[in-house]
Design an enzyme around this catalytic site. Structure first.
Site, PDB file in Angstrom:
ATOM      1  N   GLU A 101      45.083  46.597  42.229  1.00 38.96           N
ATOM      2  CA  GLU A 101      45.602  46.090  40.972  1.00 38.96           C
ATOM      3  C   GLU A 101      44.542  45.352  40.168  1.00 38.96           C
ATOM      4  O   GLU A 101      43.526  44.916  40.697  1.00 38.96           O
ATOM      5  CB  GLU A 101      46.810  45.181  41.215  1.00 38.96           C
ATOM      6  CG  GLU A 101      46.495  43.999  42.112  1.00 38.96           C
ATOM      7  CD  GLU A 101      47.739  43.208  42.499  1.00 38.96           C
ATOM      8  OE1 GLU A 101      48.802  43.811  42.689  1.00 38.96           O
ATOM      9  OE2 GLU A 101      47.627  41.978  42.608  1.00 38.96           O
ATOM     10  N   CYS A 114      40.370  41.135  35.307  1.00 36.52           N
ATOM     11  CA  CYS A 114      40.293  40.729  36.703  1.00 36.52           C
ATOM     12  C   CYS A 114      40.443  41.990  37.544  1.00 36.52           C
ATOM     13  O   CYS A 114      41.464  42.695  37.438  1.00 36.52           O
ATOM     14  CB  CYS A 114      41.401  39.731  37.028  1.00 36.52           C
ATOM     15  SG  CYS A 114      41.457  39.232  38.764  1.00 36.52           S
ATOM     16  N   CYS A 121      43.052  43.146  52.132  1.00 37.28           N
ATOM     17  CA  CYS A 121      42.051  42.110  52.405  1.00 37.28           C
ATOM     18  C   CYS A 121      42.159  41.706  53.867  1.00 37.28           C
ATOM     19  O   CYS A 121      43.249  41.729  54.442  1.00 37.28           O
ATOM     20  CB  CYS A 121      42.285  40.896  51.500  1.00 37.28           C
ATOM     21  SG  CYS A 121      40.985  39.632  51.611  1.00 37.28           S
ATOM     22  N   CYS A 125      44.163  34.587  53.658  1.00 35.73           N
ATOM     23  CA  CYS A 125      44.417  33.294  53.012  1.00 35.73           C
ATOM     24  C   CYS A 125      45.921  33.107  52.856  1.00 35.73           C
ATOM     25  O   CYS A 125      46.623  34.020  52.402  1.00 35.73           O
ATOM     26  CB  CYS A 125      43.719  33.237  51.651  1.00 35.73           C
ATOM     27  SG  CYS A 125      41.919  33.320  51.755  1.00 35.73           S
ATOM     28  N   CYS A 128      47.913  33.617  49.321  1.00 41.38           N
ATOM     29  CA  CYS A 128      47.615  34.814  48.530  1.00 41.38           C
ATOM     30  C   CYS A 128      48.411  36.002  49.033  1.00 41.38           C
ATOM     31  O   CYS A 128      48.411  36.294  50.241  1.00 41.38           O
ATOM     32  CB  CYS A 128      46.113  35.098  48.617  1.00 41.38           C
ATOM     33  SG  CYS A 128      45.594  36.609  47.768  1.00 41.38           S
ATOM     34  N   GLU A 173      37.836  40.729  49.204  1.00 42.01           N
ATOM     35  CA  GLU A 173      36.720  39.786  49.193  1.00 42.01           C
ATOM     36  C   GLU A 173      35.458  40.532  48.760  1.00 42.01           C
ATOM     37  O   GLU A 173      34.928  41.362  49.500  1.00 42.01           O
ATOM     38  CB  GLU A 173      36.527  39.187  50.593  1.00 42.01           C
ATOM     39  CG  GLU A 173      35.229  38.429  50.822  1.00 42.01           C
ATOM     40  CD  GLU A 173      34.943  37.349  49.795  1.00 42.01           C
ATOM     41  OE1 GLU A 173      33.882  37.423  49.144  1.00 42.01           O
ATOM     42  OE2 GLU A 173      35.783  36.431  49.636  1.00 42.01           O
ATOM     43  N   SER A 227      36.073  30.077  45.763  1.00 41.03           N
ATOM     44  CA  SER A 227      37.469  29.669  45.919  1.00 41.03           C
ATOM     45  C   SER A 227      37.512  28.580  46.982  1.00 41.03           C
ATOM     46  O   SER A 227      37.435  28.864  48.177  1.00 41.03           O
ATOM     47  CB  SER A 227      38.326  30.864  46.341  1.00 41.03           C
ATOM     48  OG  SER A 227      38.404  31.819  45.311  1.00 41.03           O
ATOM     49  N   LEU A 228      37.641  27.350  46.545  1.00 40.62           N
ATOM     50  CA  LEU A 228      37.506  26.212  47.455  1.00 40.62           C
ATOM     51  C   LEU A 228      38.871  25.743  47.963  1.00 40.62           C
ATOM     52  O   LEU A 228      39.156  25.822  49.152  1.00 40.62           O
ATOM     53  CB  LEU A 228      36.770  25.085  46.724  1.00 40.62           C
ATOM     54  CG  LEU A 228      36.260  23.926  47.560  1.00 40.62           C
ATOM     55  CD1 LEU A 228      35.290  24.392  48.630  1.00 40.62           C
ATOM     56  CD2 LEU A 228      35.603  22.876  46.668  1.00 40.62           C
ATOM     57  N   ASN A 303      50.594  30.515  41.127  1.00 40.76           N
ATOM     58  CA  ASN A 303      51.632  31.493  40.848  1.00 40.76           C
ATOM     59  C   ASN A 303      52.285  31.832  42.194  1.00 40.76           C
ATOM     60  O   ASN A 303      51.733  32.599  42.977  1.00 40.76           O
ATOM     61  CB  ASN A 303      51.019  32.753  40.209  1.00 40.76           C
ATOM     62  CG  ASN A 303      52.033  33.545  39.419  1.00 40.76           C
ATOM     63  OD1 ASN A 303      53.220  33.508  39.710  1.00 40.76           O
ATOM     64  ND2 ASN A 303      51.565  34.277  38.425  1.00 40.76           N
ATOM     65  N   CYS A 346      48.051  37.644  42.786  1.00 39.78           N
ATOM     66  CA  CYS A 346      47.218  38.684  43.375  1.00 39.78           C
ATOM     67  C   CYS A 346      47.927  39.373  44.531  1.00 39.78           C
ATOM     68  O   CYS A 346      48.335  38.746  45.500  1.00 39.78           O
ATOM     69  CB  CYS A 346      45.903  38.068  43.860  1.00 39.78           C
ATOM     70  SG  CYS A 346      44.741  39.292  44.466  1.00 39.78           S
TER      71      CYS A 346
END
Length: 357
Positions: A101, A114, A121, A125, A128, A173, A227-228, A303, A346
């Site tokens: 996407e 984006c 992935c 995480c 996500c 990633e 991305s922290l 989101n 995402c």
């Protein structure tokens, strides 16, 4: 009865995997003039054709040879959602029917694409939607490139303006598909590609320390974002398992190397989750991390997704967090969530499209 000739050949090599020199060599083998390679390359990349028949200054005989030996595995829009805020979310179908996407994020002064770098992935995480999917495969450079082309077409159609920015912040990633990501950037910025400026491109990573160093050493001109989402190891381990092998200390070392080699700022992305990383102590830890090298911080509104229990912090804490950093001289950008009325988080739309199929 189905004739063998009617069955599509799925194992043809995508011609866009060939370099310009590879294409010249193949043309010579076929008894063709090598200068044709540049013509073909421009059709493939600059004009983003989806079939060899569109090459109207190439002979029919050569087009037939190309058709016989190669494929153009163009990415297609499978599903498109338009938010009331103008965001467009697309599920893209790949040649092998996998789904990724991309998102068009419009602002008054810019139009940002984006894009995804992997099908699924492997980093899991916890906040996500893509992290709850298996990693199926890497995207090749042309598949990443095609997402930009398709989103640019949407921008022109919806807003009458081309893309101004690209962020590798979609599914996957990017640093775990490094070669193809860098090849796609090369093609996006090439004069015989899309001709976009590298400074308008940002590669976002969950934190692969050795690849951050490699990106610097390779002289990549695109920007880097990390991305922290937590500036202490205990909390970051909880939501981003990659931190167990790429600790904040390892990332500090990589970021120092990056800045020393490139001289550029880094962007830190930080989603402020309620009752997790939204206290002033969390803000102080982020402040200290921000002092490692010159940076800016994007504070991001979450989101929410169905698979996770995370929600945005309340407005009072959100404002306190922002002002704590800003009052201490940190460059802070606030990124409010876009596409709340569509599947804009995402991985959401890709999951839905896959379920529908």
């Amino acid at each position: 009865m189905t004739l063998i000739a009617d069955i599509p050949i799925l194992n043809k090599k995508d011609i866009r995997k060939l370099t310009l020199d590879d294409l010249k060599a193949w043309l010579v083998e076929q008894g063709e003039k090598p200068f044709r390679a540049k013509q073909i390359y421009e059709w493939l990349w600059k004009h983003s054709i989806q079939s060899f028949a569109e090459m109207n200054n190439v002979s029919l005989a050569l087009r037939e040879k190309l058709e016989q030996h190669f494929a153009i595995n163009a990415v297609q829009v499978a599903t498109e959602q338009l938010s009331k805020d103008g965001t467009i979310k697309s599920a893209f179908r790949l040649f092998d029917s996998n789904i990724v996407e991309g998102v068009l994020i419009p602002h008054d002064e810019r139009k940002t694409a984006c894009v995804s770098s992997q099908v699924g992935c492997s980093l899991t995480c916890k906040f996500c939607a893509t992290g709850y999917m298996d990693r199926v495969r890497n995207l090749d450079a042309a598949e990443i490139y095609d997402q930009v082309v398709r989103i640019n077409e949407q921008s022109m159609k919806q807003y009458g303006e081309p893309l101004t920015n690209i962020v590798y912040m979609g599914m996957g990633e990017p640093m775990l598909n490094y070669a193809n990501v860098m090849k796609s950037i090369e093609r996006i910025t090439a004069h015989d590609g899309l001709g976009m400026a590298a400074r308008r491109i940002t590669v976002s990573t969950a934190g692969i320390a050795k690849m951050i160093k490699k990106m610097a050493d390779d002289g990549v001109k695109a920007n880097l974002a990390l991305s922290l989402h937590a500036a202490n190891d205990e909390k970051r381990n909880q939501i981003m398992p990659i931190n167990e092998t790429n600790s904040l200390e390892a990332l500090k070392d990589a970021l120092k190397h990056y800045h020393q080699v490139t001289g550029r700022k880094v962007t830190y992305e930080y989603i402020v989750f309620q009752n997790f990383n939204d206290t002033l102590q969390d803000a102080e830890e982020l402040l200290q991390f921000s002092k490692i090298i010159p940076c800016k911080i994007n504070l991001i509104e979450y989101n929410p997704i169905a698979d996770a229990d995370f929600v945005n912090t309340n407005e009072e804490r959100w404002q306190d967090f922002i002002y704590y950093l800003a009052d201490r001289g940190v460059q802070v950008n606030v990124r409010r969530s876009r596409g709340k009325d569509i599947d804009a988080a995402c991985g959401q739309l890709a999951v839905k499209e896959k379920q529908a199929v």
